[in-house]
Design a protein around this motif. Structure first.
Motif: not given
Length: 297
Positions: A11-13, A33-40, A53-59, A64-70
Motif C-alpha cells: 500500500p505504501v511504496k 498497490d503503491r497508492r502512497w509513498m514517502l517523499a523528501n 527500515s521503511i520495509g519494517q512499517y506495516r500497513t 473508506d480509503g484510510s490507511l493504518t500504518v504501524t
C-alpha cells in the motif's frame, strides 16, 4: 500448467507486503498497490534504497480509503486518504525523474513520519487514471501506473528463484553466508508464478492469469533493495547483486522478474479489469525469442 502461487500488495511504496488470497486488477496495478509513498521535501520518493527500515512499517488499508500504518516499535496511526477534491494540499511527486501530481496527507501524519524517518512527507495518488504515464517506449496511449518504480505489476517465478539460488550455492563455498538461498520476498513482486522452467518468463510477451490478460513490457532491473532482509530490515551483503551480475546481466541491467501491463477486456469500462486468485492458472498467449545474458564478467 503454471499457477499463481502468491499475490503481494504494497500500500505504501517500499513498506512491508500484504499477501492476500485474491486481489482486483486495475489499469495501474493491483487494487491498493503503491497508492502512497514517502517523499523528501522536493517530492522525490524515499524508499528502502535510502532507508532500509521503511520495509519494517506495516500497513492496513480500510474500506473508506484510510490507511493504518504501524512502525517497527508497534506504534500506529490511521491516516485519512487526502484528495484534491477535498482541498488537501497538492504536491508534485517524483519517481526516478518522472513527475506527477499527488496530494499531501494530513499534518498529523507528516509529523508522525518525520519523527521517525527524518525530513519526509507522506503523499497519496488520488487520481491514478490520469496522473502518471508509463514510459511511452513500453506503453500504449493513456496507460498509467501507480507510485511503483515504473510499471503496474511485477512478476517473478519460483523456478527462476531456484536457479538463482543454485548459482549462489555454486559461486560461494559451503558455509559462506553469501551461499544461503534467498526468499522470493527479497524481490518484492506482485505476482509469484510456479511451474515453468527457469527464465521461461524472458520469452513471454502476453500472458493470461486467471481472467486477466497482461502484456509483458520489459525485464526488471534490480537494485540494492534485493540485498535487504525484508523481515529484519538489515542489509545482508552484496548478494544477489553479485550473482545477477555474473549470470543475469543484460547490458547495464541486472535482471530478475518481468514488468507487466494489464489489458482492458472488451466491454469493460470501469477501473476493475478482473480479479486474481492464488491458484489461478497462467497461460502464455504469445512468446518471443529469449534474450541471452551478457558473457560472464
Amino acid at each position: 500448467m503454471p499457477q499463481l502461487t502468491a499475490l503481494h500488495v504494497y500500500p505504501v511504496k517500499s513498506t512491508y507486503r500484504l499477501s492476500p488470497d485474491s486481489a482486483g486488477v486495475e489499469p495501474w496495478g493491483l487494487a491498493g498497490d503503491r497508492r502512497w509513498m514517502l517523499a523528501n521535501p522536493a517530492g522525490r520518493a524515499v524508499t528502502q534504497r535510502d532507508e532500509p527500515s521503511i520495509g519494517q512499517y506495516r500497513t492496513h488499508p480500510h474500506p473508506d480509503g484510510s490507511l493504518t500504518v504501524t512502525d517497527p516499535a508497534g506504534a500506529s496511526i490511521r491516516v485519512p486518504a487526502p484528495s484534491t477534491a477535498a482541498g488537501d494540499p497538492a504536491a508534485q511527486a517524483d519517481v526516478f525523474g518522472t513527475f506527477f501530481p499527488a496530494v499531501e496527507a494530513e499534518k498529523e501524519a507528516q509529523i508522525w513520519f518525520a519523527d521517525r524517518l527524518g525530513d519526509v512527507r507522506l503523499l497519496h495518488l488520488d487520481d491514478p487514471a490520469g496522473s502518471r504515464r508509463i514510459d511511452p517506449e513500453y506503453s500504449r496511449p493513456g496507460e498509467t501506473t501507480s507510485m511503483a518504480d515504473g510499471f503496474p505489476l511485477l512478476l517473478a517465478t519460483t523456478a527462476s528463484l531456484a536457479a538463482l539460488n543454485e548459482h549462489l550455492a555454486a559461486d560461494h563455498p559451503a558455509g559462506d553466508r553469501r551461499a544461503e538461498p534467498l526468499p522470493m520476498e527479497r524481490f518484492r513482486p506482485n505476482l509469484v508464478v510456479s511451474g515453468p522452467e527457469p527464465w521461461a518468463e524472458d520469452g513471454w510477451r502476453r500472458i493470461r492469469v486467471g481472467e486477466v490478460v497482461f502484456r509483458v513490457a520489459k525485464p526488471c532491473g534490480r537494485c540494492v533493495v534485493t540485498t535487504t532482509d525484508q523481515e529484519s530490515g538489515e542489509r545482508r551483503g552484496p548478494e544477489p547483486l553479485l550473482a545477477l551480475g555474473r549470470h543475469r546481466r543484460f547490458g547495464k541491467k541486472l535482471v530478475f522478474g518481468q514488468n507487466l501491463v494489464p489489458e482492458r477486456p472488451e466491454g469493460v469500462t470501469g477501473s476493475l479489469l478482473g480479479t486474481l486468485r492464488v491458484g489461478d492458472e497462467v497461460t502464455v498467449l504469445e512468446e518471443g525469442p529469449r534474450p541471452q545474458p551478457d558473457a560472464r564478467r
